[in-house]
Design a protein around this motif. Structure first.
Motif, PDB file in Angstrom:
ATOM      1  N   ARG A  43     -44.983   2.569  50.875  1.00 30.79           N
ATOM      2  CA  ARG A  43     -45.828   3.148  51.919  1.00 30.79           C
ATOM      3  C   ARG A  43     -46.721   1.630  52.361  1.00 30.79           C
ATOM      4  NH1 ARG A  43     -48.759   7.073  53.711  1.00 30.79           N
ATOM      5  NH2 ARG A  43     -47.942   9.260  53.059  1.00 30.79           N
ATOM      6  N   GLY A  44     -46.680   1.551  53.761  1.00 33.90           N
ATOM      7  CA  GLY A  44     -47.590   0.284  54.362  1.00 33.90           C
ATOM      8  C   GLY A  44     -46.942  -0.795  54.384  1.00 33.90           C
ATOM      9  N   GLN A  45     -45.607  -1.019  53.703  1.00 30.75           N
ATOM     10  CA  GLN A  45     -44.665  -2.257  53.689  1.00 30.75           C
ATOM     11  C   GLN A  45     -43.933  -2.522  54.833  1.00 30.75           C
ATOM     12  OE1 GLN A  45     -41.498  -2.272  50.849  1.00 30.75           O
ATOM     13  NE2 GLN A  45     -42.340  -4.314  49.955  1.00 30.75           N
ATOM     14  N   THR A  46     -43.794  -3.554  55.245  1.00 32.33           N
ATOM     15  CA  THR A  46     -42.503  -3.804  56.159  1.00 32.33           C
ATOM     16  C   THR A  46     -41.325  -4.620  55.430  1.00 32.33           C
ATOM     17  OG1 THR A  46     -44.237  -4.151  57.785  1.00 32.33           O
ATOM     18  CG2 THR A  46     -42.162  -4.883  58.348  1.00 32.33           C
ATOM     19  N   LEU A  47     -40.151  -3.874  55.569  1.00 34.29           N
ATOM     20  CA  LEU A  47     -38.973  -4.385  55.165  1.00 34.29           C
ATOM     21  C   LEU A  47     -38.306  -5.066  56.442  1.00 34.29           C
ATOM     22  CD1 LEU A  47     -36.835  -4.794  52.881  1.00 34.29           C
ATOM     23  CD2 LEU A  47     -36.050  -2.593  53.672  1.00 34.29           C
ATOM     24  N   GLY A  48     -37.902  -6.310  56.468  1.00 35.42           N
ATOM     25  CA  GLY A  48     -37.159  -6.769  57.387  1.00 35.42           C
ATOM     26  C   GLY A  48     -35.732  -7.037  56.976  1.00 35.42           C
ATOM     27  N   ILE A  49     -34.809  -6.778  57.830  1.00 35.31           N
ATOM     28  CA  ILE A  49     -33.303  -6.613  57.407  1.00 35.31           C
ATOM     29  C   ILE A  49     -32.524  -7.849  58.621  1.00 35.31           C
ATOM     30  CG2 ILE A  49     -31.211  -5.281  57.613  1.00 35.31           C
ATOM     31  CD1 ILE A  49     -32.657  -3.145  56.586  1.00 35.31           C
ATOM     32  N   VAL A  50     -32.148  -8.596  58.133  1.00 31.54           N
ATOM     33  CA  VAL A  50     -31.412  -9.858  58.720  1.00 31.54           C
ATOM     34  C   VAL A  50     -30.027 -10.106  58.587  1.00 31.54           C
ATOM     35  CG1 VAL A  50     -33.501 -11.194  59.276  1.00 31.54           C
ATOM     36  CG2 VAL A  50     -32.242 -11.657  57.314  1.00 31.54           C
ATOM     37  N   GLY A  51     -29.204 -10.652  59.432  1.00 31.27           N
ATOM     38  CA  GLY A  51     -27.944 -10.823  59.131  1.00 31.27           C
ATOM     39  C   GLY A  51     -27.285 -11.150  60.542  1.00 31.27           C
ATOM     40  N   GLU A  52     -25.917 -11.618  60.626  1.00 29.51           N
ATOM     41  CA  GLU A  52     -25.549 -11.924  61.858  1.00 29.51           C
ATOM     42  C   GLU A  52     -24.891 -10.602  62.347  1.00 29.51           C
ATOM     43  OE1 GLU A  52     -22.160 -14.704  61.291  1.00 29.51           O
ATOM     44  OE2 GLU A  52     -22.351 -14.367  59.153  1.00 29.51           O
ATOM     45  N   SER A  53     -24.370 -10.829  63.644  1.00 29.99           N
ATOM     46  CA  SER A  53     -23.870  -9.700  64.399  1.00 29.99           C
ATOM     47  C   SER A  53     -22.700  -9.099  63.550  1.00 29.99           C
ATOM     48  CB  SER A  53     -23.577  -9.829  65.715  1.00 29.99           C
ATOM     49  OG  SER A  53     -24.217 -10.702  66.347  1.00 29.99           O
ATOM     50  N   GLY A  54     -22.836  -7.713  63.551  1.00 33.04           N
ATOM     51  CA  GLY A  54     -21.604  -7.136  62.788  1.00 33.04           C
ATOM     52  C   GLY A  54     -21.861  -6.872  61.255  1.00 33.04           C
ATOM     53  N   CYS A  55     -22.853  -7.258  61.040  1.00 34.02           N
ATOM     54  CA  CYS A  55     -23.192  -7.132  59.338  1.00 34.02           C
ATOM     55  C   CYS A  55     -23.339  -5.974  58.803  1.00 34.02           C
ATOM     56  CB  CYS A  55     -24.044  -8.254  59.070  1.00 34.02           C
ATOM     57  SG  CYS A  55     -25.792  -7.985  59.297  1.00 34.02           S
ATOM     58  N   GLY A  56     -23.845  -4.699  59.954  1.00 32.42           N
ATOM     59  CA  GLY A  56     -24.176  -3.510  59.275  1.00 32.42           C
ATOM     60  C   GLY A  56     -25.691  -3.114  59.424  1.00 32.42           C
ATOM     61  N   LYS A  57     -26.370  -4.008  59.993  1.00 31.29           N
ATOM     62  CA  LYS A  57     -27.827  -3.687  60.040  1.00 31.29           C
ATOM     63  C   LYS A  57     -28.292  -2.361  60.852  1.00 31.29           C
ATOM     64  CE  LYS A  57     -28.419  -7.222  62.547  1.00 31.29           C
ATOM     65  NZ  LYS A  57     -28.183  -8.442  63.383  1.00 31.29           N
ATOM     66  N   SER A  58     -27.643  -2.221  62.136  1.00 29.51           N
ATOM     67  CA  SER A  58     -28.211  -1.109  63.263  1.00 29.51           C
ATOM     68  C   SER A  58     -27.222   0.028  62.409  1.00 29.51           C
ATOM     69  CB  SER A  58     -27.624  -1.454  64.233  1.00 29.51           C
ATOM     70  OG  SER A  58     -28.205  -2.494  64.977  1.00 29.51           O
ATOM     71  N   THR A  59     -26.142  -0.188  61.599  1.00 26.51           N
ATOM     72  CA  THR A  59     -25.349   1.000  61.186  1.00 26.51           C
ATOM     73  C   THR A  59     -26.253   1.452  60.068  1.00 26.51           C
ATOM     74  OG1 THR A  59     -23.364  -0.321  61.717  1.00 26.51           O
ATOM     75  CG2 THR A  59     -23.404   1.685  60.242  1.00 26.51           C
ATOM     76  N   LEU A  60     -26.671   0.594  59.273  1.00 23.19           N
ATOM     77  CA  LEU A  60     -27.726   1.049  58.250  1.00 23.19           C
ATOM     78  C   LEU A  60     -28.761   2.041  58.796  1.00 23.19           C
ATOM     79  CD1 LEU A  60     -28.477   1.036  55.319  1.00 23.19           C
ATOM     80  CD2 LEU A  60     -29.653  -1.023  55.773  1.00 23.19           C
ATOM     81  N   ALA A  61     -29.360   1.571  59.671  1.00 18.24           N
ATOM     82  CA  ALA A  61     -30.515   2.138  60.401  1.00 18.24           C
ATOM     83  C   ALA A  61     -30.197   3.435  60.707  1.00 18.24           C
ATOM     84  CB  ALA A  61     -31.260   1.447  61.390  1.00 18.24           C
ATOM     85  N   ARG A  62     -28.902   3.643  61.477  1.00 16.44           N
ATOM     86  CA  ARG A  62     -28.488   4.905  61.979  1.00 16.44           C
ATOM     87  C   ARG A  62     -28.056   5.850  61.074  1.00 16.44           C
ATOM     88  NH1 ARG A  62     -25.882   4.600  67.266  1.00 16.44           N
ATOM     89  NH2 ARG A  62     -24.191   5.972  66.100  1.00 16.44           N
TER      90      ARG A  62
END
Lengths: 334, 308
Positions: A43-62
């Protein structure tokens, strides 16, 4: 021990890829876009997810918000596994987790006024709220994100990119969610506007106690905002550590390469610093390398990396690295 | 500093003012439409034709089924257009007033066109939007049904229907409505497929808006542009279909008539020197078609300025 707001365990997303020449009974090839990601979001924490294009960042969020079919489990703080819920049961949790999208203008319906756009989550999640009360709430949240409330009847195309992103943020905040998922919220904006939007997000997090999942490919933005950072490569976690530890003492060669590529706004340092250039191209996610997926481009790779996938190794309680030879960057450069 | 604080005050005053009205995409489209001369001319023609159909009867001195026995049988000599006899457009061979008959024919033709197009808009839009939004198996099933219906030679079926169940306006409306929505549903489905992947639809899904509401609240309003244009261009096609049926002698029943039936009669007697029997119905027919096509083109230019 209190539960984290959200805990993802071994989340996997795979897509079936069919070729037009395939016969109907040929089993489709599988593309593993997200491959066994686990994390805890306090709670209250911010997790940053980084990686190059196509590494699955947005897919994970979706996948987390059940926009894509995924396996594994995502445990909400009340102990419910979101992946087992029916769409109707899921609705209650959707009010708790709102998303901010990458393209500010495209994520707003051009035929609706700003007031209608921001009110949409209210109409969905608080259907009994009266029209006047709803309008008051929309005005309040518009003011909160730095928009003039008297622009409530304007249309999205009458706003600038930064203002559109504020509208997107207002829409996400109007139902008072606990979790805010930001899918590259600033990559489509000018640098000066980026700073404003990041500043706004920081302010909102502080005032409203939001938990944020922040996806970006810009490391400096993530460094600024995140408590903890996770680095993805080909749908797998490479390294996860508290922000300060990750940026000062990266242990995975991929993270080190990423960090060395960040430009430093000082020509003297910029000229002398060593950039760890990675060889080769990003491998096709259809045919990922055996063993460690990063080994084809890794400067430290040996024969060992090809066979068993590396275990997660933990240098201290919160710094996880998925590598056979984790180590400080200096060793590599020297 | 003084000037600055004044500026700040005026800014504060400006921000405190009442709500600013936004300019919607519709208002922009309306402005573009009103600047288009050809479209305005088409609109004027249409207004004229509609007024003629609605109020023409109050100008007529004869009704459409009354026979003027004075000219009966001598239409070529006595039945020409004249103000004295009250036959402004002349009479037909039976001595019926052509003005009243043209008014009535225009009414029928407009009604067929507008009702056929309205059925196309309602059924075609819902069908196409549902198929496009849900996709997959539902889409396949719905669109293959459309393909099968389109493969049937509709004119043949329409003629068979009219022959089997007798000539009636209801049958004509039903027949025209039955075929008109097929093309529309294809166009709407295509448009929905491209809308479905827009970010704002994704945003609505992430918020948790149910599918039916997304179609109603986001897909349909964004389809209206395409649908309006196609519907205006569909009206003249419906009128043409009806005219063709009437030309074959299968349309509406006497004493009712339609522009197509009048044109058919007029062309049959052209050899006997009664040109007015063809000219007046044809004039209204052509005017109506021109009007709809110009307005349709104007709407298309106004609603998607990017495609020009």
């Amino acid at each position: 021990m209190t539960r984290p707001l959200l805990e993802a365990r071994d989340v996997r997303v795979s897509f079936e890829i069919r070729h037009p020449s395939d016969l109907p009974w040929t089993p489709p090839a599988l593309l593993h876009a997200v491959n066994g990601i686990s994390f805890r979001l306090e709670r209250g924490q911010t997790l940053g997810i980084v990686g190059e294009s196509g590494c699955g960042k947005s897919t994970l969020a979706r996948a987390l918000i059940r926009m894509l079919p995924a396996t594994g489990s995502v445990i909400w703080e009340d102990g419910t596994d979101l992946f087992t819920l029916s769409p109707r049961q899921m609705l209650r949790y959707r009010a708790e987790m709102q998303v901010i999208f990458q393209d500010p203008l495209a994520s707003l319906d051009p035929r609706m006024t700003v007031g209608e756009i921001i009110a949409e989550p209210l109409r969905t999640h608080r259907p009994r709220m009266g029209a006047t009360e709803r309008r008051e709430k929309v005005r309040a949240v518009m003011e909160r994100v730095g928009l003039l409330p008297n622009q409530i009847n304007r249309y999205p195309h009458e706003f600038s990119g930064g203002q559109c992103q504020r509208i997107g943020i207002a829409r996400a905040l109007v139902v008072e969610p606990k979790l805010l998922i930001c899918d590259e919220p600033v990559s489509a904006l000018d640098v000066s506007i980026q700073a404003q939007v990041i500043g706004l997000l920081e302010e909102l997090r502080r005032d409203l106690g939001l938990t944020i999942l922040f996806i970006a490919h810009d490391l400096s933005v993530v460094k600024h905002l995140s408590d903890e950072v996770m680095v993805l490569y080909l749908g797998r976690m490479m390294e996860k550590a508290p922000s300060s530890a990750l940026f000062s003492d990266p242990r995975h060669p991929y993270t080190q390469a990423l960090l060395s590529a960040v430009p430093i706004p000082d020509p003297q340092i910029e000229r002398t610093k060593r950039v760890i250039a990675l060889d080769g191209e990003l491998p096709s996610p259809m045919h990922p390398p055996s063993g460690c997926v990063f080994r084809t481009r890794c400067p430290r790779a040996t024969g060992l990396c090809a066979s068993p996938p590396p275990e997660e190794c933990t240098s201290d309680a919160r710094h996880h690295t998925l590598c056979h030879f984790p180590g400080p960057a200096a060793e590599l450069i020297g | 500093m003084v000037i600055d604080s004044q500026k700040m005050q005026s800014l504060a005053a400006a921000t405190a003012r009442e709500d600013i009205a936004g300019r919607s995409l519709w208002a922009d489209a309306r402005r573009r439409f009103l600047r288009n001369k050809a479209a305005l001319f088409g609109l004027l023609l249409l207004v004229f034709v509609v007024f003629f159909a609605l109020f023409g009867n109050s100008l007529a001195r004869w009704s459409n089924d009354e026979i003027d026995f004075a000219v009966m049988g001598q239409a070529a000599e006595l039945g020409g257009p004249s103000l004295e006899t009250g036959h402004y457009f002349g009479t037909d061979d039976l001595g019926r007033d052509l003005f009243a008959r043209t008014v009535q024919g225009t009414q029928i033709s407009l009604a067929v066109g507008i009702i056929g197009s309205a059925i196309a808009v309602v059924v075609g839009t819902l069908w196409g939007a549902t198929a496009g939004y849900f996709g997959g198996r539902i889409d396949n099933l719905m669109m293959r049904t459309v393909d099968i219906l389109l493969a049937i030679p509709y004119m043949f079926v329409l003629i068979l229907l009219l022959v089997m169940y007798g000539r009636s306006i209801t049958m004509l409306f039903a027949g025209v409505g039955l075929i008109s929505w097929l093309e529309m549903s294809r166009i709407v489905r295509g448009q929905t497929l491209s809308l479905k992947n827009r970010d704002y639809i994704e945003a609505a899904r992430a918020i948790g808006v149910p599918a039916r509401t997304i179609i109603r609240r986001h897909i349909l309003p964004n389809l209206i542009g395409v649908v309006t244009v196609f519907a205006t261009l569909l009206v003249p096609n419906m009128i043409l279909t009806e005219s063709f049926i009437s030309f074959l002698g299968l349309g509406v029943q006497e004493p009712m008539t339609s522009l197509g039936a009048l044109i058919s009669e007029g062309s049959g007697t052209i050899a006997y020197g009664t040109l007015w029997q063809l000219a007046f119905p044809l004039l209204f027919f052509v005017t109506t078609l021109f009007g709809f096509f110009f307005v349709g083109d104007g709407l298309r230019d106004a609603l998607d300025p990017k495609d020009r």
